[in-house]
Design a protein around this motif. Sequence first.
Motif, short mmCIF file in Angstrom:
data_model
loop_
_atom_site.label_atom_id
_atom_site.label_comp_id
_atom_site.label_asym_id
_atom_site.label_seq_id
_atom_site.Cartn_x
_atom_site.Cartn_y
_atom_site.Cartn_z
N SER A 171 -5.13 0.58 -6.95
CA SER A 171 -6.17 1.41 -7.53
C SER A 171 -6.55 2.53 -6.56
O SER A 171 -6.41 2.39 -5.35
CB SER A 171 -7.40 0.55 -7.83
OG SER A 171 -8.48 1.35 -8.26
N ARG A 172 -7.07 3.62 -7.10
CA ARG A 172 -7.60 4.67 -6.23
C ARG A 172 -8.85 4.16 -5.52
O ARG A 172 -9.15 4.60 -4.42
CB ARG A 172 -7.94 5.91 -7.05
CG ARG A 172 -6.70 6.55 -7.63
CD ARG A 172 -7.05 7.80 -8.35
NE ARG A 172 -6.09 8.79 -7.88
CZ ARG A 172 -6.23 10.06 -8.01
NH1 ARG A 172 -7.31 10.54 -8.59
NH2 ARG A 172 -5.32 10.88 -7.57
N VAL A 198 -9.81 1.46 -3.57
CA VAL A 198 -9.08 0.41 -2.86
C VAL A 198 -9.92 -0.85 -2.71
O VAL A 198 -9.41 -1.96 -2.79
CB VAL A 198 -8.61 0.93 -1.49
CG1 VAL A 198 -7.94 -0.16 -0.68
CG2 VAL A 198 -7.65 2.09 -1.68
N SER A 245 2.48 1.74 -3.34
CA SER A 245 1.58 2.19 -4.39
C SER A 245 1.05 3.60 -4.13
O SER A 245 0.15 4.05 -4.82
CB SER A 245 0.42 1.21 -4.55
OG SER A 245 -0.38 1.22 -3.39
N TRP A 268 -17.91 1.85 -3.95
CA TRP A 268 -16.47 2.16 -4.03
C TRP A 268 -15.95 2.66 -2.70
O TRP A 268 -16.50 3.59 -2.13
CB TRP A 268 -16.20 3.25 -5.05
CG TRP A 268 -16.59 2.96 -6.46
CD1 TRP A 268 -16.94 1.75 -7.01
CD2 TRP A 268 -16.67 3.90 -7.51
NE1 TRP A 268 -17.22 1.89 -8.34
CE2 TRP A 268 -17.06 3.22 -8.67
CE3 TRP A 268 -16.44 5.26 -7.59
CZ2 TRP A 268 -17.22 3.85 -9.89
CZ3 TRP A 268 -16.61 5.89 -8.80
CH2 TRP A 268 -17.00 5.18 -9.94
N HIS A 298 -0.38 4.72 -1.23
CA HIS A 298 -1.44 4.77 -0.23
C HIS A 298 -0.83 4.71 1.16
O HIS A 298 -1.17 3.86 1.97
CB HIS A 298 -2.43 3.63 -0.43
CG HIS A 298 -3.12 3.67 -1.76
ND1 HIS A 298 -3.93 4.69 -2.15
CD2 HIS A 298 -3.08 2.80 -2.79
CE1 HIS A 298 -4.38 4.46 -3.37
NE2 HIS A 298 -3.88 3.32 -3.78
N TYR A 334 0.83 -1.19 0.00
CA TYR A 334 0.00 0.00 0.00
C TYR A 334 0.87 1.24 0.00
O TYR A 334 0.61 2.20 -0.72
CB TYR A 334 -0.93 0.01 1.23
CG TYR A 334 -1.96 -1.06 1.15
CD1 TYR A 334 -3.14 -0.85 0.45
CD2 TYR A 334 -1.75 -2.29 1.73
CE1 TYR A 334 -4.09 -1.84 0.35
CE2 TYR A 334 -2.69 -3.29 1.64
CZ TYR A 334 -3.86 -3.07 0.95
OH TYR A 334 -4.78 -4.05 0.83
N PHE A 344 -12.66 4.45 -1.35
CA PHE A 344 -11.41 5.11 -1.69
C PHE A 344 -10.46 5.04 -0.51
O PHE A 344 -10.88 4.88 0.64
CB PHE A 344 -11.67 6.57 -2.09
CG PHE A 344 -12.36 6.71 -3.41
CD1 PHE A 344 -11.63 6.71 -4.59
CD2 PHE A 344 -13.74 6.85 -3.48
CE1 PHE A 344 -12.26 6.83 -5.82
CE2 PHE A 344 -14.38 6.97 -4.71
CZ PHE A 344 -13.63 6.96 -5.88
N ALA A 345 -9.18 5.21 -0.77
CA ALA A 345 -8.14 5.08 0.25
C ALA A 345 -8.39 6.00 1.45
O ALA A 345 -8.14 5.61 2.59
CB ALA A 345 -6.77 5.36 -0.35
#
Length: 146
Positions: free
Chosen positions: A82-83, A85, A7, A39, A9, A4, A41-42
């Motif tokens: 990915s954005r 997560v 990447s 969805w 995050h 993470y 997101f982080a």
Amino acid sequence: MSEYEESGHSSIRVVPSSGAPEVVIRSRRAQPFFGRHPWVFAGAVDQVRSGSDAAAIEPGTIVRVISSEGKFIAWGLINPNSRIVVRLYSWNEQQPLDAEFWRGQIRTAVKARRAIFDLKSDATGCRLVFSESDILSGLTVDFYGR
């Protein structure tokens, strides 16, 4: 450094734990997911509990998503690259993401298109599976005649 952090995050903490991998949503950020927003997101993630395998969680791993209070929210698939997560698919704790779940979702999507389109015609082209509208976030299947 975890995958993470590698990447980008870095705000997501990955901690070893027992049981299935879990994604813990930050305090006061869970409401959209209880409302079935698909969805995560982080920025909404407080931490990822890696489950019985202390190694990094691979993209596509099934995760249990819970609130900061420990309340079950949904089952999803994680992608640390990915954005988005986590993509959520089942809000029923008793219905994990197994083969039966995926077959049922795809059958339902195709049945809905059969009610509208003649899928036996050479001239028919349509979207058989349409991602979030069929509760199959990230999956799109197009059909182009026979």
